[in-house]
Design an enzyme around this catalytic site. Sequence first.
Site, PDB file in Angstrom:
ATOM      1  N   HIS A 149       0.823  -1.222   0.000  1.00 34.62           N
ATOM      2  CA  HIS A 149       0.000   0.000   0.000  1.00 34.62           C
ATOM      3  C   HIS A 149       0.857   1.272   0.000  1.00 34.62           C
ATOM      4  O   HIS A 149       0.355   2.357  -0.295  1.00 34.62           O
ATOM      5  CB  HIS A 149      -1.030  -0.015   1.144  1.00 34.62           C
ATOM      6  CG  HIS A 149      -0.489   0.352   2.493  1.00 34.62           C
ATOM      7  ND1 HIS A 149      -0.196  -0.564   3.470  1.00 34.62           N
ATOM      8  CD2 HIS A 149      -0.209   1.556   3.038  1.00 34.62           C
ATOM      9  CE1 HIS A 149       0.240   0.045   4.544  1.00 34.62           C
ATOM     10  NE2 HIS A 149       0.237   1.347   4.320  1.00 34.62           N
ATOM     11  N   ASP A 195      -0.727  -7.398   1.351  1.00 32.80           N
ATOM     12  CA  ASP A 195      -0.081  -6.079   1.450  1.00 32.80           C
ATOM     13  C   ASP A 195       1.441  -6.243   1.583  1.00 32.80           C
ATOM     14  O   ASP A 195       2.007  -6.091   2.670  1.00 32.80           O
ATOM     15  CB  ASP A 195      -0.664  -5.333   2.655  1.00 32.80           C
ATOM     16  CG  ASP A 195      -0.232  -3.885   2.681  1.00 32.80           C
ATOM     17  OD1 ASP A 195       0.326  -3.410   1.667  1.00 32.80           O
ATOM     18  OD2 ASP A 195      -0.447  -3.229   3.720  1.00 32.80           O
ATOM     19  N   GLY A 288       2.973   5.483   9.390  1.00 28.90           N
ATOM     20  CA  GLY A 288       4.382   5.722   9.074  1.00 28.90           C
ATOM     21  C   GLY A 288       5.256   4.506   9.376  1.00 28.90           C
ATOM     22  O   GLY A 288       6.387   4.415   8.928  1.00 28.90           O
ATOM     23  N   SER A 290       4.285   1.521   8.548  1.00 29.67           N
ATOM     24  CA  SER A 290       3.959   0.531   7.520  1.00 29.67           C
ATOM     25  C   SER A 290       5.185   0.064   6.774  1.00 29.67           C
ATOM     26  O   SER A 290       6.071   0.866   6.464  1.00 29.67           O
ATOM     27  CB  SER A 290       3.003   1.125   6.497  1.00 29.67           C
ATOM     28  OG  SER A 290       1.715   1.033   6.982  1.00 29.67           O
ATOM     29  N   GLY A 291       5.192  -1.213   6.456  1.00 29.42           N
ATOM     30  CA  GLY A 291       6.303  -1.764   5.689  1.00 29.42           C
ATOM     31  C   GLY A 291       7.454  -2.207   6.578  1.00 29.42           C
ATOM     32  O   GLY A 291       8.346  -2.918   6.141  1.00 29.42           O
TER      33      GLY A 291
HETATM   34  N1  ARG Z   1      -1.158   1.794   7.555  1.00 27.07           N
HETATM   35  C1  ARG Z   1      -0.209   2.412   8.418  1.00 27.07           C
HETATM   36  C2  ARG Z   1       0.913   3.047   7.588  1.00 27.07           C
HETATM   37  O1  ARG Z   1       0.729   3.265   6.396  1.00 27.07           O
HETATM   38  C3  ARG Z   1       0.297   1.457   9.466  1.00 27.07           C
HETATM   39  C4  ARG Z   1      -0.701   1.345  10.540  1.00 27.07           C
HETATM   40  C5  ARG Z   1      -0.376   0.393  11.610  1.00 27.07           C
HETATM   41  N2  ARG Z   1      -1.357   0.621  12.622  1.00 27.07           N
HETATM   42  C6  ARG Z   1      -1.470  -0.075  13.735  1.00 27.07           C
HETATM   43  N3  ARG Z   1      -2.391   0.269  14.570  1.00 27.07           N
HETATM   44  N4  ARG Z   1      -0.720  -1.071  14.021  1.00 27.07           N
HETATM   45  O2  ARG Z   1       1.941   3.442   8.096  1.00 27.07           O
END
Ligand code: ARG
Length: 578
Positions: A149, A195, A288, A290-291
């Site tokens: 994503h 993802d 932030g 993510s990944g």
């Molecule tokens: N989708 C988020 C990103 O793009 C990561 C979110 C993780 N959230 C969580 N509650 N563990 O950085």
Amino acid sequence: MLLAVLLLLLPLPDPWSARGHPLYMRLPPSTLQVLSAQGTQALQAAQRSARWAVQRVAMEIQHRLHECQASGPRGPRPQVPLLQDPPESGSCGQRRPGTTNVTRAQGRIVGGSAAPPGAWPWLVRLQLGGQPLCGGVLVAASWVLSAAHCFVSAQNELLWTVTLAEGSRGEQAEEVQVNRILPHPKFDPQTFHYDLALVQLWTPASPAGPARPVCLPQAPREPPAGTACAIAGWGALREDGPEAGAVREARVPLLSTETCRNALGPGLRPSTMLCAGYLVGGIDSCQGDSGGPLTCSEPGPRPREVLYGVTSWGDGCGEPGKPGVYTRVAVFRDWLLEQMNAAPSSREPSCRELLDGDPPDEPLAVAASACAFYARSCAGSGGACAHQAHQQCLQRRRRCELRSLAHTLLGLLRDAQELLGPRPGLRRLAPARPAPSLWEPLGHPARERRRQRGSLAAGARSPRRRPEPRREGNGCPGLEPLRQKLVALQGTHAWILRVPSERLAMDFHEVLADLGSKTLSGLFRAWVRAGLGGRHLVFGGLVGLEPATLARSLPWLLAQALQAFRLAAQAEGELEGP
Ligand code: ARG
């Protein structure tokens, strides 16, 4: 080659004279055409990148809504089997002594603590156009694993860079270019199913440097529920909070599929997602992150960290009953190995490969290596098939050149924004008034200056947009901050998003250089008259009048034009404010 073109475009001897002395010189129409064409490309790139930024948040909102709506029956799932793998040979997953104390349950990722320098040698940071956006994990010298994503609508590898881990004694982090982005082909941006994305680095992490790969799981299963694993990243310190300035880390237990399903409902797809964290809340990954990695350490004489999850999504951050969701890595082991081991000739060359070594004057030079892919099914090196393959390759290369130009111009625009700061010398013309001749001194209404100051002081807000009606409290936590973020982003980018695509063209009408104003660097002060989507502006800049100085000054003129239009649009937005 650019130089050759510019030689043809040298300024016309078209000066105005005062008592026989030339005062001003105009750039010829052919140069204006080149400027206009490049300006239009820069605008298109700026609009695409603005749309991307907005779309990414819109996608998060959509996903959040999807999560909130999907709260149907929750069937029990079989427990995942235990992990009993023998450790892999080869060096991976080794942490440095003294950095392994994860983690006091205070401070933050959300509820974690600051990681010692070099604590996570495989943690990388992904930047789009220099802006940090996501985390990633080094899984081999040239490969980083991240979340798919992160790359939605920004799959242009030329725009991304990767910052590898810094050393434990402050050794500098390497920053490398991206050669290729491979999102999982089944990634679904609505459900965040699959993802996962592999990113191939243009240059491998230096073996002498501090970055080290993590271990991949050996079989398609995870350690048992309850295993304390680790998350790390630069993400937000709390939902809608500021990003961390340095790496944060936290310890989180893996949760059973059943617990996850009960907590998160059918939004959790156990075939590709696992969850980890605390049902009481307080400790979690966040925006932030993510990944980035979810690793579990495997005991043994030399304990190693194995990557079991890639940070993917969550319902808020650290909310009670809402553990974080991670893409399962163990089930993708085969896909990962297949991608990383694929023969280079089996893939279409990346833009970076095609543009490597600058434009060769002899286009056939490209054919030899990077273009081989297109001729893979041709019988010999001559004939119609080979010719067509070559044409196909050159065509792709031209598309890559355009991408690359857009990239350069965006970079310049960013630099210009930083360097120029509040712009003096920008005057907006009332649309109804015919454009005056440039060398007549322009009116200087103080009102115009106030407008600009106002727009700058107000920063990036778009006053015309009203916040959407509040719908928080409808059982969908975390939605409102995302909506506000979307509104703010739309405001920042309104200047370019509002230009309809059919009018997205830059026209340089006139560039008048003041011949009496040569600077030490050989440039002349110039007045520029340009149009964008029906708006006309006059602004000041510097221009060279010899081939080399002209070549240097054109990108700056473009960057200044973009900056001028952005400020003028913001000033107008201010005036039309609520
Ligand atoms: N989708 C988020 C990103 O793009 C990561 C979110 C993780 N959230 C969580 N509650 N563990 O950085």
